[in-house]
Design a protein around this motif. Structure first.
Motif, PDB file in Angstrom:
ATOM      1  N   VAL A 133       0.775  -1.238  -0.365  1.00 18.51           N
ATOM      2  CA  VAL A 133       0.257   0.286  -0.332  1.00 18.51           C
ATOM      3  C   VAL A 133       1.250   1.144   0.203  1.00 18.51           C
ATOM      4  O   VAL A 133       1.961   1.469   1.264  1.00 18.51           O
ATOM      5  CB  VAL A 133      -0.757   0.288   1.818  1.00 18.51           C
ATOM      6  N   ASN A 134       1.052   2.186  -0.594  1.00 14.23           N
ATOM      7  CA  ASN A 134       1.462   3.047  -1.123  1.00 14.23           C
ATOM      8  C   ASN A 134       1.046   4.543  -0.398  1.00 14.23           C
ATOM      9  O   ASN A 134      -0.261   4.399  -1.122  1.00 14.23           O
ATOM     10  CB  ASN A 134       2.720   3.680  -2.516  1.00 14.23           C
ATOM     11  N   SER A 151       5.537   3.596   1.414  1.00 13.02           N
ATOM     12  CA  SER A 151       5.364   1.695   0.866  1.00 13.02           C
ATOM     13  C   SER A 151       5.142   1.594   1.966  1.00 13.02           C
ATOM     14  O   SER A 151       6.256   1.776   3.138  1.00 13.02           O
ATOM     15  CB  SER A 151       5.801   0.905  -0.477  1.00 13.02           C
ATOM     16  N   ALA A 152       3.967   0.764   2.411  1.00 10.18           N
ATOM     17  CA  ALA A 152       4.072  -0.470   3.510  1.00 10.18           C
ATOM     18  C   ALA A 152       3.002  -1.350   2.755  1.00 10.18           C
ATOM     19  O   ALA A 152       2.976  -1.523   2.002  1.00 10.18           O
ATOM     20  CB  ALA A 152       3.005   0.733   4.236  1.00 10.18           C
ATOM     21  N   THR A 153       3.383  -2.463   3.768  1.00  7.20           N
ATOM     22  CA  THR A 153       3.019  -3.209   3.838  1.00  7.20           C
ATOM     23  C   THR A 153       2.096  -4.216   4.077  1.00  7.20           C
ATOM     24  O   THR A 153       1.478  -4.219   5.377  1.00  7.20           O
ATOM     25  CB  THR A 153       4.726  -5.239   4.184  1.00  7.20           C
ATOM     26  N   VAL A 198      -3.402  -1.619   7.557  1.00  4.64           N
ATOM     27  CA  VAL A 198      -1.675  -1.087   7.342  1.00  4.64           C
ATOM     28  C   VAL A 198      -1.343  -0.235   8.066  1.00  4.64           C
ATOM     29  O   VAL A 198      -1.891   1.028   8.802  1.00  4.64           O
ATOM     30  CB  VAL A 198      -2.036  -0.677   5.318  1.00  4.64           C
ATOM     31  N   VAL A 199      -0.313  -0.164   8.278  1.00  2.22           N
ATOM     32  CA  VAL A 199       0.471   0.925   9.602  1.00  2.22           C
ATOM     33  C   VAL A 199       0.972   1.920   8.602  1.00  2.22           C
ATOM     34  O   VAL A 199       1.509   2.007   7.714  1.00  2.22           O
ATOM     35  CB  VAL A 199       1.328  -0.203  10.805  1.00  2.22           C
ATOM     36  N   VAL A 200       0.506   3.516   8.856  1.00  2.00           N
ATOM     37  CA  VAL A 200       0.461   4.576   7.724  1.00  2.00           C
ATOM     38  C   VAL A 200       2.354   4.680   8.304  1.00  2.00           C
ATOM     39  O   VAL A 200       3.133   4.519   9.530  1.00  2.00           O
ATOM     40  CB  VAL A 200      -0.140   5.278   8.608  1.00  2.00           C
ATOM     41  N   PRO A 201       2.743   4.866   7.415  1.00  2.00           N
ATOM     42  CA  PRO A 201       4.252   5.473   7.456  1.00  2.00           C
ATOM     43  C   PRO A 201       4.999   6.479   7.542  1.00  2.00           C
ATOM     44  O   PRO A 201       3.557   7.646   7.775  1.00  2.00           O
ATOM     45  CB  PRO A 201       5.122   5.038   5.873  1.00  2.00           C
TER      46      PRO A 201
END
Length: 247
Positions: free
Chosen positions: A110-111, A116-118, A129-132
């Motif tokens: 997920v971008n 990008s995050a997994t 998803v954990v937000v970067p």
């Protein structure tokens, strides 16, 4: 004769490696009735770019010695994203967002803008998803990448955490009712103002200024806290309640 990956986008373009024996000199690789583009070939492997397709197809390799047994390849449609929640959070990241839609079970990334995050796949219609950490405050596009491709169309807003100073004036009667001004930064999205944990009525003047009216309190210094969509800022002992006179 394994095939990896065994699934890819209906639009084609997936790099697929087929391993086995006696594969040297491969002249054709078929995905169903369609030819794939061979990009590398050794005696034990053939790497190809998959053609477009749909459903499940048989993959075969043809060499001067004949045609191999078939392997299954699954075409996956591009994901569809319906919603994202929450839609904003602190620039520091770290909060968890839920994305719903369809075709999400093979999600690999997920971008958030260029970051990008997994994801963690819950099921075909939901992932988390954990937000970067963001590069700066502001809105960024959100895209989900699956075996079926990448889908865009959602937006997430990074919000800087607030900062505050001591209210002006910094003291008032314990009965409350003192009109104070609180200065700071990133105050536009203020959701609450508290004095010693007690909510106070407030008005956002602009991104750097709030006005509030102190609630009743107990004589002594209390913490002043301002909560926004970007987090909470606390001025420890920022306001002092003064006991009224007694005779």
């Amino acid at each position: 004769m394994p095939i990896s990956p065994n699934q890819g986008s209906t639009g084609g373009g997936t790099t697929v490696t087929i391993t086995g024996t006696n594969l040297g000199g491969a002249t054709a690789v078929h995905f169903g009735s369609k030819l794939a583009t061979i990009t590398a070939n050794t005696a034990t492997s053939v790497t190809v770019t998959s053609p477009s397709g749909s459903g499940t197809v048989n993959v075969t390799v043809t060499t001067p010695g004949g045609t191999s047994n078939p392997l299954a390849f699954f075409y996956v449609g591009a994901p569809f994203k319906a919603s994202l929640s929450p839609v904003s959070g602190v620039t520091a990241g770290g909060n968890t967002v839920t994305i719903t839609g369809t075709g999400l079970s093979t999600a690999t990334a997920v971008n958030f803008g260029t970051l990008s995050a997994t994801p963690t796949v819950v099921n075909d219609s939901q992932l988390t998803v954990v937000v970067p950490t963001g590069l700066a405050a502001g809105a960024v596009g959100v895209s989900v990448t699956t075996a079926g491709g990448t889908n865009n169309g959602l937006s997430y807003t990074y919000v800087d955490g607030p900062t505050i100073g001591a209210p002006t004036p910094a003291s008032g009667p314990a009965s409350g009712g003192t009109a104070v001004t609180i200065s700071g930064t990133s105050l536009t999205t203020t959701q609450s103002v508290t004095f010693g944990g007690v909510p106070a009525p407030f008005t956002v003047i602009n991104d750097t200024t709030l006005s509030a009216v102190t609630p009743p309190g107990t004589a002594g210094a209390v913490d002043v806290a301002v909560t926004t969509t970007g987090g909470t800022a606390t001025e420890t002992g920022g306001f002092t309640y003064v006991a009224g006179p007694g005779i």
